[in-house]
Every structure is written in C-alpha cells, then in structure tokens.
Design an enzyme around this catalytic site. Structure first.
Site: not given
Ligand code: URA
Length: 208
Positions: A103, A107, A199
């Site tokens: 990403r 932008t 995550d």
């Molecule tokens: N990516 C992740 O690993 N966890 C999230 O909560 C959102 C995106």
C-alpha cells in the site's frame, strides 16, 4: 449481505476463538490458521464442477467424480501464506500463484511489485487467500489482476472480515463470493479489525 458467507460450523467457531486469544503462541497460531483455511476452503468449494470417472473397488465398479477445473491458490502476502498449506492438503494439484502488492503510504492505493503470471491463464478457478479482509484494498486489487489474467471464477477465502472491507470488495467485485469465519464490528483508525485477532502476519511469523 449477498454473496458473503460466514461459517456457522462449531469447529470453525472453536478454532477462531483460540486464534483470537492474545495468549495463543506462535506455533499454535500458525496451526490454527492452516486448519481454519482448510475448513473454510472446504465450504467455499462446495459448488466446484466435477466429471464422472469409473473406478473399480475391490468389490464392484462404480462411477465416481474428479474435480473438473484447474484451481489456483493466490495468497495475499504476507499473512495469506499461512493459509496455503491447509488448502493445498485438500487440493494438492492446485497451482499456487503469488502476486505482490503493497500500500502506497501517500495515495493509500495498492501498488503491484511482483507478478509472474504467464500471459495465458493456467487455471479457471482461483481462491484468494487472506486471513483479514480489512480495508479490502489488496483483495480488490488481486481480484482485478486475476480477472485481467482471464480467470473465470474467483472466490475470496478469509478468516475475519470488517464490514468496511466487505463493502469495498462487494462494490468492486459483486460476482466474487466472500467466505469467512466471522464478520467483526469495525476497522479502527490504524486499519485493524476490532475485535479481530491483531496483526495476522506478525502473529504467524513472530515479527510483532
Ligand atoms: N491485517 C491484520 O493483520 N489485522 C487486522 O486487523 C487488519 C489487517
């Protein structure tokens, strides 16, 4: 939500709860991602086409079935990688294709940095694999690439979706069914799904 399937299988609910638990360790987390990917892919592939095939059992002949279409697994890097093994165990002849996207910080749009797809499509069904359907940016961009490649049937298989990401994906690709273990409450200001599981990349790869 049309074309969105949240599993109501008790095994999926049980494993998802362990996955969400912040005290689940790295090894167990990876194992759960792999197992849940297989369970969800099993549900997502219920409508795959088959062709008849005669086999002989030790007792009698019978008409069985073979999968008709060539299947591609497309993990979204990096968290989707942990889902591949589980699905591959179910469909070992699937091809695994990698498309790298990141990403852009300014932008906020996905930028492609890796794509070695041959000119002609080699599969007719693709499962996009990503544990978290958060903003929907990577999933949408991956589906764009696969459609341009010529793949006729695409499905998204994930673990947790945010309503925001599901809406983005559905607006861009209403024809792509979304298979999840759960739909959570919202995305926070940092783009994490709440309550989510944190995550998914860091928790699989020990980088948190
Ligand atoms: N990516 C992740 O690993 N966890 C999230 O909560 C959102 C995106």
């Amino acid at each position: 939500m049309p074309n969105v399937f949240a599993s109501n299988h008790p095994l999926v609910a049980h494993k998802l709860t362990r996955l969400r638990d912040k005290d689940t360790d790295l090894k167990k987390f990876r194992e759960l991602v792999r197992e849940m990917a297989a369970l969800l892919a099993y549900e997502a592939t219920a409508d795959l086409a088959t062709v008849s095939r005669q086999v002989q059992t030790p007792l009698a002949p019978i008409t069985g079935a073979d999968l008709k279409e060539r299947i591609g697994l497309v993990p979204i890097l990096r968290a989707g990688l942990g889902m591949v093994e589980g699905v591959w165990e179910l469909m070992p002849t699937s091809e695994v294709w990698h498309i790298g996207l990141y990403r852009d910080e300014e932008t906020l749009k996905p930028v492609q940095y890796y794509n070695k797809l041959p000119v002609e499509p080699t599969v007719s069904v693709c499962l996009i694999l990503d544990p978290m359907l958060a903003t929907g940016g990577s999933a949408t961009a991956t589906a764009d690439v696969l459609k341009r490649w010529g793949v006729k049937k695409i499905k998204f298989v994930g673990l947790i979706g945010a309503p925001e990401g599901i809406a983005v994906m559905q607006r861009a690709h209403p024809d792509i069914p979304i298979h999840l273990a759960a739909i959570d409450d919202h995305l926070n200001e940092k783009g994490y799904i709440v309550p989510g599981l944190g995550d998914a990349g860091d928790r699989q790869f020990g980088t948190g």
